[in-house]
Design a protein around this motif. Structure first.
Motif, PDB file in Angstrom:
ATOM      1  N   GLY A   1      -5.111   0.677 -12.333  1.00  0.00           N
ATOM      2  CA  GLY A   1      -5.694  -0.440 -11.438  1.00  0.00           C
ATOM      3  C   GLY A   1      -5.366  -0.165  -9.800  1.00  0.00           C
ATOM      4  O   GLY A   1      -5.737  -1.278  -9.233  1.00  0.00           O
ATOM      5  N   ILE A   2      -5.026   0.999  -9.470  1.00  0.00           N
ATOM      6  CA  ILE A   2      -4.900   1.250  -8.222  1.00  0.00           C
ATOM      7  C   ILE A   2      -5.888   1.794  -7.582  1.00  0.00           C
ATOM      8  O   ILE A   2      -6.588   2.838  -8.148  1.00  0.00           O
ATOM      9  CB  ILE A   2      -3.636   2.039  -7.817  1.00  0.00           C
ATOM     10  N   SER A   3      -6.594   1.282  -6.315  1.00  0.00           N
ATOM     11  CA  SER A   3      -7.704   2.021  -5.732  1.00  0.00           C
ATOM     12  C   SER A   3      -7.472   1.866  -4.325  1.00  0.00           C
ATOM     13  O   SER A   3      -6.712   1.403  -3.665  1.00  0.00           O
ATOM     14  CB  SER A   3      -9.115   0.933  -6.052  1.00  0.00           C
ATOM     15  N   LEU A   4      -8.448   2.627  -3.595  1.00  0.00           N
ATOM     16  CA  LEU A   4      -8.358   2.737  -2.149  1.00  0.00           C
ATOM     17  C   LEU A   4      -9.334   1.804  -1.640  1.00  0.00           C
ATOM     18  O   LEU A   4     -10.304   1.499  -2.111  1.00  0.00           O
ATOM     19  CB  LEU A   4      -8.822   4.180  -1.607  1.00  0.00           C
ATOM     20  N   LEU A   5      -8.866   0.953  -0.430  1.00  0.00           N
ATOM     21  CA  LEU A   5      -9.861   0.336   0.080  1.00  0.00           C
ATOM     22  C   LEU A   5     -10.871   0.975   0.853  1.00  0.00           C
ATOM     23  O   LEU A   5     -10.519   1.941   1.804  1.00  0.00           O
ATOM     24  CB  LEU A   5      -9.014  -0.559   1.226  1.00  0.00           C
ATOM     25  N   SER A   6     -12.253   0.696   0.525  1.00  0.00           N
ATOM     26  CA  SER A   6     -13.302   1.075   1.467  1.00  0.00           C
ATOM     27  C   SER A   6     -12.987   1.070   2.836  1.00  0.00           C
ATOM     28  O   SER A   6     -12.814   0.352   3.343  1.00  0.00           O
ATOM     29  CB  SER A   6     -14.584   0.719   0.760  1.00  0.00           C
TER      30      SER A   6
ATOM     31  N   THR B   1       9.421   3.350   7.250  1.00  0.00           N
ATOM     32  CA  THR B   1       9.282   2.839   5.909  1.00  0.00           C
ATOM     33  C   THR B   1       8.729   4.079   4.793  1.00  0.00           C
ATOM     34  O   THR B   1       9.069   4.014   3.774  1.00  0.00           O
ATOM     35  CB  THR B   1       7.927   2.200   5.839  1.00  0.00           C
ATOM     36  N   PHE B   2       7.974   5.023   5.461  1.00  0.00           N
ATOM     37  CA  PHE B   2       7.273   6.187   4.798  1.00  0.00           C
ATOM     38  C   PHE B   2       8.677   6.957   3.841  1.00  0.00           C
ATOM     39  O   PHE B   2       8.856   7.243   3.001  1.00  0.00           O
ATOM     40  CB  PHE B   2       6.679   7.132   5.635  1.00  0.00           C
ATOM     41  N   ASN B   3       9.777   7.328   4.794  1.00  0.00           N
ATOM     42  CA  ASN B   3      10.973   7.773   4.542  1.00  0.00           C
ATOM     43  C   ASN B   3      11.779   6.903   3.431  1.00  0.00           C
ATOM     44  O   ASN B   3      12.606   7.669   2.585  1.00  0.00           O
ATOM     45  CB  ASN B   3      11.885   8.304   5.689  1.00  0.00           C
TER      46      ASN B   3
ATOM     47  N   SER C   1       0.661  -1.373   0.064  1.00  0.00           N
ATOM     48  CA  SER C   1      -0.225   0.075   0.176  1.00  0.00           C
ATOM     49  C   SER C   1       0.902   1.220  -0.076  1.00  0.00           C
ATOM     50  O   SER C   1       0.600   2.218  -0.509  1.00  0.00           O
ATOM     51  CB  SER C   1      -1.050   0.026   1.055  1.00  0.00           C
ATOM     52  N   LEU C   2       1.833   1.075   0.808  1.00  0.00           N
ATOM     53  CA  LEU C   2       2.554   2.508   0.873  1.00  0.00           C
ATOM     54  C   LEU C   2       3.525   2.652  -0.481  1.00  0.00           C
ATOM     55  O   LEU C   2       3.640   3.804  -0.845  1.00  0.00           O
ATOM     56  CB  LEU C   2       3.727   2.329   1.921  1.00  0.00           C
ATOM     57  N   GLU C   3       3.901   1.290  -0.934  1.00  0.00           N
ATOM     58  CA  GLU C   3       4.760   1.427  -2.302  1.00  0.00           C
ATOM     59  C   GLU C   3       3.852   1.975  -3.400  1.00  0.00           C
ATOM     60  O   GLU C   3       4.263   2.863  -4.225  1.00  0.00           O
ATOM     61  CB  GLU C   3       5.124   0.033  -2.608  1.00  0.00           C
ATOM     62  N   LEU C   4       2.675   1.477  -3.477  1.00  0.00           N
ATOM     63  CA  LEU C   4       1.585   1.966  -4.444  1.00  0.00           C
ATOM     64  C   LEU C   4       1.302   3.527  -4.220  1.00  0.00           C
ATOM     65  O   LEU C   4       0.952   4.322  -5.226  1.00  0.00           O
ATOM     66  CB  LEU C   4       0.126   1.332  -4.364  1.00  0.00           C
ATOM     67  N   SER C   5       1.249   4.064  -2.932  1.00  0.00           N
ATOM     68  CA  SER C   5       0.853   5.515  -2.841  1.00  0.00           C
ATOM     69  C   SER C   5       1.980   6.234  -3.233  1.00  0.00           C
ATOM     70  O   SER C   5       1.624   7.436  -3.788  1.00  0.00           O
ATOM     71  CB  SER C   5       0.566   5.784  -1.209  1.00  0.00           C
ATOM     72  N   PHE C   6       3.067   5.765  -3.329  1.00  0.00           N
ATOM     73  CA  PHE C   6       4.263   6.732  -3.893  1.00  0.00           C
ATOM     74  C   PHE C   6       4.685   6.098  -5.334  1.00  0.00           C
ATOM     75  O   PHE C   6       5.607   6.702  -5.708  1.00  0.00           O
ATOM     76  CB  PHE C   6       5.637   6.648  -2.813  1.00  0.00           C
ATOM     77  N   SER C   7       3.797   5.433  -6.128  1.00  0.00           N
ATOM     78  CA  SER C   7       4.048   4.850  -7.243  1.00  0.00           C
ATOM     79  C   SER C   7       4.073   6.176  -8.438  1.00  0.00           C
ATOM     80  O   SER C   7       4.812   5.959  -9.309  1.00  0.00           O
ATOM     81  CB  SER C   7       3.518   3.898  -7.583  1.00  0.00           C
ATOM     82  N   PRO C   8       3.015   6.894  -8.332  1.00  0.00           N
ATOM     83  CA  PRO C   8       3.022   7.761  -9.424  1.00  0.00           C
ATOM     84  C   PRO C   8       4.197   8.959  -9.806  1.00  0.00           C
ATOM     85  O   PRO C   8       4.984   9.120  -8.448  1.00  0.00           O
ATOM     86  CB  PRO C   8       1.890   8.815  -9.000  1.00  0.00           C
TER      87      PRO C   8
END
Length: 181
Positions: free
Chosen positions: A96-101, A149-151, A73-80
């Motif tokens: 194909g990336i979405s947010l978990l409801s 991990t964020f850093n 999830s963290l990797e996907l959030s920084f993928s753009p």
């Protein structure tokens, strides 16, 4: 509440807790020191990490209806490729990336996080401010692991925006979603 018709500032008494998405008035209230529980839906890049007076329930990003893994999830959030990926359709949905409801989050995350935020609020109102009195919120193993991990994943520019990482990520959120961190 529609802020266009009602002044919300008087509602933020020190003895209250604001539950908000962290945008607009929530970010403003938090910056003024009002205890806040953030339930975020916007990119990690725009988290207000320097606010000591808030507890965060972050978004979970996932791909192609897979079971969410927090590291992924963290990797996907920084993928753009862009620094602030606010165009969700362009930067996430199109690949194909979405947010978990939020309805898929276990309910105990919300109740436990609310209790954690109220404990933080009580800490603010019961004693004079010192950084040492807030160590139990900031320096938990899971919170430090989240920010480390964020850093590791954030770009150099995003890291400079988050040089002070006082924001507490919900303990129950981290306990539930971070088994793979």
């Amino acid at each position: 509440m529609d802020e266009q018709y009602q002044d919300v500032i008087p509602l933020f008494a020190r003895s209250k807790l604001l539950v908000n998405n962290g945008n607009g008035i929530g970010a403003f209230a938090t910056s003024l020191g009002f205890p806040t529980l953030f339930i975020k839906h916007s990119p990690y890049q725009s988290i207000h990490s320097s606010h000591l007076n808030a507890v965060l329930i972050p978004s979970i990003y996932h791909k192609f209806n897979t079971i969410p893994d927090f590291l992924e999830s963290l990797e996907l959030s920084f993928s753009p490729p862009c620094i602030l990926p606010y165009d969700f359709v362009l930067n996430y949905s199109s690949v194909g990336i979405s947010l978990l409801s939020l309805t898929k989050y276990p309910t105990h995350i919300f109740s436990d996080s609310l209790k954690q935020a109220l404990d933080l609020s009580n800490l603010f109102s019961s004693q004079p401010f010192t950084m040492n009195s807030f160590d139990s919120f900031i320096h938990t193993e899971s919170n430090l692991l989240f920010w480390n991990t964020f850093n590791q994943l954030a770009s150099k520019q995003v890291k400079t925006w988050h040089s002070k990482q006082y924001l507490t990520v919900s303990n129950s959120f981290l306990d539930y979603f971070s088994s793979c961190l």
